[in-house]
Design an enzyme around this catalytic site. Structure first.
Site, PDB file in Angstrom:
ATOM      1  N   HIS A 190       0.833  -1.208   0.000  1.00 27.70           N
ATOM      2  CA  HIS A 190       0.000   0.000   0.000  1.00 27.70           C
ATOM      3  C   HIS A 190       0.866   1.255   0.000  1.00 27.70           C
ATOM      4  O   HIS A 190       0.583   2.221  -0.706  1.00 27.70           O
ATOM      5  CB  HIS A 190      -0.892   0.032   1.250  1.00 27.70           C
ATOM      6  CG  HIS A 190      -2.164  -0.733   1.108  1.00 27.70           C
ATOM      7  ND1 HIS A 190      -2.863  -0.801  -0.075  1.00 27.70           N
ATOM      8  CD2 HIS A 190      -2.882  -1.446   2.004  1.00 27.70           C
ATOM      9  CE1 HIS A 190      -3.953  -1.523   0.106  1.00 27.70           C
ATOM     10  NE2 HIS A 190      -3.986  -1.936   1.355  1.00 27.70           N
ATOM     11  N   CYS A 502      -0.271  -4.163 -20.117  1.00 30.81           N
ATOM     12  CA  CYS A 502      -0.817  -3.342 -19.028  1.00 30.81           C
ATOM     13  C   CYS A 502      -0.212  -3.680 -17.669  1.00 30.81           C
ATOM     14  O   CYS A 502      -0.668  -3.180 -16.649  1.00 30.81           O
ATOM     15  CB  CYS A 502      -2.333  -3.472 -18.972  1.00 30.81           C
ATOM     16  SG  CYS A 502      -2.918  -5.160 -18.719  1.00 30.81           S
TER      17      CYS A 502
END
EC number: 2.7.3.9
Length: 573
Positions: A190, A502
Site C-alpha cells: 500500500h 498493461c
C-alpha cells in the site's frame, strides 16, 4: 565518503533533506482487573466511534488527492473498526475475565493479526497489517494517547519508519515530505502504491534504516535506483543538490510531451496509455496526455460495494468514462478471486486460490453476474470508443465461450431496441503461459491481446510475487519471459491484430526499448509514468531497438539482458 544502502526502489524521484524518524508507539498494555464492566465497554465504543471519524476524515483527504480507488482502502479500515465479530469477542473477554478494554482489544486483534499474517494468500497478509493499524488506533483512543498526524508536517523532511500504514501515507503532503524510507515493504505494498500516486520518492525494504538514521540527519535518496546515502560530506551534498535540480528540470521538460504523439526517433507510431481502476481516476488520464486507457479494472466497482453492482449502476460508471476519453478505453471484465475478495460473496477455501476459481472461470460459471456487466459495457459502447477484454484466459474454448456470450447479449439488446457499437473490439489478457504459447491460434478469434506481465511472470516462474523468500524470481527481463512476449506479439501480428501491455513492465524504462524492438503496439501504465515513457521513446530508433530485442532473446539470464539494456540506454543521443 558517504555510506550507501540499497533497498527496493518503490517510487522514483531524487531528494535531499533532514530525516524525521517515526518510531512505532510501543504501547505498554497491561492486564488490569476492572470492577465496572459497563464503563469499560463504553470506553471501547467511544474509541471505536472516534477511530471511524478519523478514518472517514482520512478517506475524504485521500479521495480528493488520489481518487476513489485509493480511498477505498479506508472503507476496509472502517469495516474492521465496525466488525461485529471482533467487537463481540472483545466485549465477551471484558465481561468474562473482567479485564480492561485496551487489553481485551489487544488480545483479540493480535490473535487475528497472527492468524492472517501466517496465511499464504497476499490478500489476508495485507489484511493483517490493516487489522494492526486499526486496532492500534482504537487502543490509542482508549488510552487517550496522541496519534501521529503526518498532515501537520510543515518543513521539508524525509520520513524514516519501520513501515507506513495506508492511513499515514494518505496524510503526506509532498510539499514538505520529500521522500520516505521504511524497514519493510515492497513495490506492491500500500505504501509504495500511495507513494507513486502522490509522486513522493520512496525506498522500502531497508531492514534496519530506523536504527541507522536519527532525526535531523541529512540524507539523500534516489527512488529510481533504490540507493540511500548517509554520512554526506560537502561534495556529496553539492552533488545531490545538482541531481535534485536536474530532476526538477527534467520533470518540467517532460510537460512538452503531453500533447505530442508517441513516436520513436525514426517516427514509428506507438500508443502510450494509462491504467485506472475508478471513474475518479479519469482526470489523471486527461492530465497525463495518455492516448487512451489500456486497462480499466472493473473489479473496484464490485469491491467498493456491499452488493453485486446492477447493470444500471455499471452502465452509468462505464458511460461516464468513455464519454470523457476520446481514445479507446479497454475494460477488463470482472477479475475477482485470488487476492481480490468481496465482502458480500464468500469464495470456497482453495489450496491454490491464484490457480483456482477466479476471473473468467468465475464469470463463465456465474453468467447471471456476467450478463449484467456485459450488457452494461455494450450499452456504454454507444457513447465512446470501448473495448472488452477477458482476464485469465487459458484455452481457446474459454475465449470462444466468453465471446459467444457477448454475442448472445447483443441479440438481447437488439430485441429490446437498445443501441450499442456492433463493432466493439473483444480481446483477452495474456497472463498465462498457455495463452502466450498459442497466441497465433488465439489471434484467429481475438481482436487484440493485452499482456498482463505481473501474473505472467508469477505463473511462468511458479513464484508468489508477494513472498519475499522467492522475490528473486520476479524477473521481468528474463529471456524466457521475453520469448513468451515475443511469441504473443508475433502471433497477433500474423493475423493483423494489435498487442498492448498493461502490467508494471509497460512503464519500466529498462523494458521499454526491448518491448519497442519486439514491436509492441500499445504501452499502458500508471498515468504518472506516461510523459517519461513518451520522452524516452522519442530518443530510441525503432531499427536499433529491433537489433537489441534480437540480442536479448539469445541471452541466458536476467543479468545479461540488464547489461545489454543499460549499455543501450547509456548510448542514446
Amino acid at each position: 565518503m558517504s555510506k550507501q544502502i540499497k533497498g527496493i526502489a518503490a517510487s522514483e524521484g531524487i531528494s535531499l533533506a533532514r530525516a524525521l524518524v517515526i518510531k512505532e508507539t510501543k504501547l505498554d498494555i497491561q492486564k488490569q482487573l476492572i470492577s465496572d464492566v459497563d464503563q469499560e465497554i463504553i470506553k471501547l465504543e467511544q474509541a471505536i466511534e472516534k477511530s471511524i471519524a478519523d478514518l472517514k476524515k482520512i478517506q475524504q483527504i485521500t479521495l480528493k488527492k488520489l481518487g476513489e480507488e485509493k480511498a477505498a482502502i479506508f472503507d476496509a479500515h472502517q469495516d474492521i473498526a465496525n466488525d461485529p465479530a471482533i467487537k463481540e469477542e472483545v466485549v465477551e473477554l471484558i465481561k468474562k475475565e473482567k479485564v480492561n478494554a485496551e487489553y481485551a482489544l489487544f488480545t483479540v486483534s493480535n490473535n487475528y493479526f497472527e492468524m492472517f499474517s501466517q496465511l499464504e494468500d497476499p490478500y489476508f497478509k495485507e489484511r493483517s497489517a490493516d487489522i494492526k493499524d486499526v486496532s492500534l488506533r482504537i487502543i490509542s483512543h482508549i488510552l487517550g494517547l496522541e496519534i501521529h498526524d503526518l498532515s501537520t508536517i510543515d518543513k521539508e523532511v524525509i520520513i524514516i519508519s519501520d513501515d507506513l500504514t495506508p492511513s499515514q501515507t494518505a496524510q503526506l503532503d509532498k510539499k514538505f515530505v520529500k521522500g520516505f524510507l521504511t524497514n519493510v515493504g515492497g513495490r506492491t505494498s500500500h505504501a509504495a502504491i500511495m507513494a507513486r500516486s502522490l509522486e513522493i520518492p520512496a525506498i522500502l525494504g531497508l531492514k534496519n534504516i530506523t536504527e541507522l538514521v536519527k532525526t535531523d540527519d541529512l540524507i539523500a535518496l534516489d527512488g529510481s535506483s533504490g540507493i540511500v546515502e548517509l554520512d554526506l560530506n560537502d561534495d556529496d551534498i553539492k552533488n545531490y543538490q545538482t541531481k535534485v535540480q536536474q530532476y526538477i528540470e527534467l520533470k518540467e521538460q517532460l510537460k512538452k510531451f503531453k500533447d505530442e504523439p508517441s513516436l520513436t526517433k525514426d517516427k514509428i507510431k506507438k500508443l502510450i496509455e494509462a491504467n485506472i481502476g475508478s471513474t475518479n481516476d479519469v482526470q489523471s488520464v486527461l492530465d497525463s496526455g495518455a492516448e487512451g486507457i489500456g486497462l480499466f479494472r472493473t473489479e473496484f466497482l464490485y469491491m467498493d460495494n456491499d452488493h453485486f453492482p446492477t447493470e444500471e449502476e455499471q452502465f452509468e460508471a462505464y458511460k461516464k468514462v468513455v464519454s470523457q476519453i476520446k481514445h479507446l478505453v479497454v475494460f477488463r471484465t470482472l477479475d475477482i478471486g485470488g487476492d481480490k475478495k468481496l465482502s458480500y460473496f464468500k469464495f470456497d477455501e482453495e489450496m491454490n486460490p491464484f490457480l483456482g476459481y477466479r476471473a473468467i472461470r468465475f464469470t463463465l460459471d456465474r453468467k447471471d453476474i456476467f450478463k449484467d456487466q456485459i450488457r452494461a459495457l455494450l450499452r456504454a459502447s454507444a457513447f465512446g470508443k470501448l473495448g472488452i477484454m477477458f482476464p485469465m484466459i487459458a484455452t481457446i474454448d474459454e475465449f470462444k465461450q466468453a465471446k459467444t456470450f457477448v454475442e448472445e447479449c447483443k441479440i438481447e439488446l437488439d430485441k429490446e431496441g437498445i443501441k450499442y457499437d456492433n463493432q466493439v473490439q473483444i480481446g483477452m489478457m495474456v497472463e498465462i503461459p498457455s495463452a502466450a504459447i498459442l497466441a497465433d491460434q488465439f489471434a484467429k478469434y481475438a481482436d487484440f491481446f493485452s499482456i498482463g506481465t505481473n501474473d505472467l511472470i508469477q505463473y511462468s516462474f511458479a513464484s508468489d510475487r508477494m513472498n519475499q523468500n522467492v522475490s528473486y524470481l520476479y524477473q521481468p527481463l528474463n529471456p524466457s519471459l521475453l520469448r513468451l512476449i515475443q511469441l504473443t506479439i508475433s502471433g497477433a501480428h500474423k493475423h493483423n491484430k494489435w498487442v498492448g501491455m498493461c502490467g508494471e513492465m509497460a512503464g519500466d524504462s529498462k523494458a521499454l526499448p526491448i518491448l519497442l524492438g519486439l514491436d509492441l503496439d500499445a504501452f499502458s501504465m500508471s498515468a504518472t509514468s506516461v510523459l517519461k515513457a513518451r520522452s524516452l521513446m522519442s530518443k530510441i530508433e525503432f531499427s536499433k531497438a529491433k537489433i537489441l530485442a534480437n540480442k536479448v532473446l539469445e541471452c541466458e539470464t536476467n543479468e545479461q539482458v540488464n547489461k545489454l539494456v543499460e549499455d543501450f540506454l547509456n548510448n542514446l543521443d
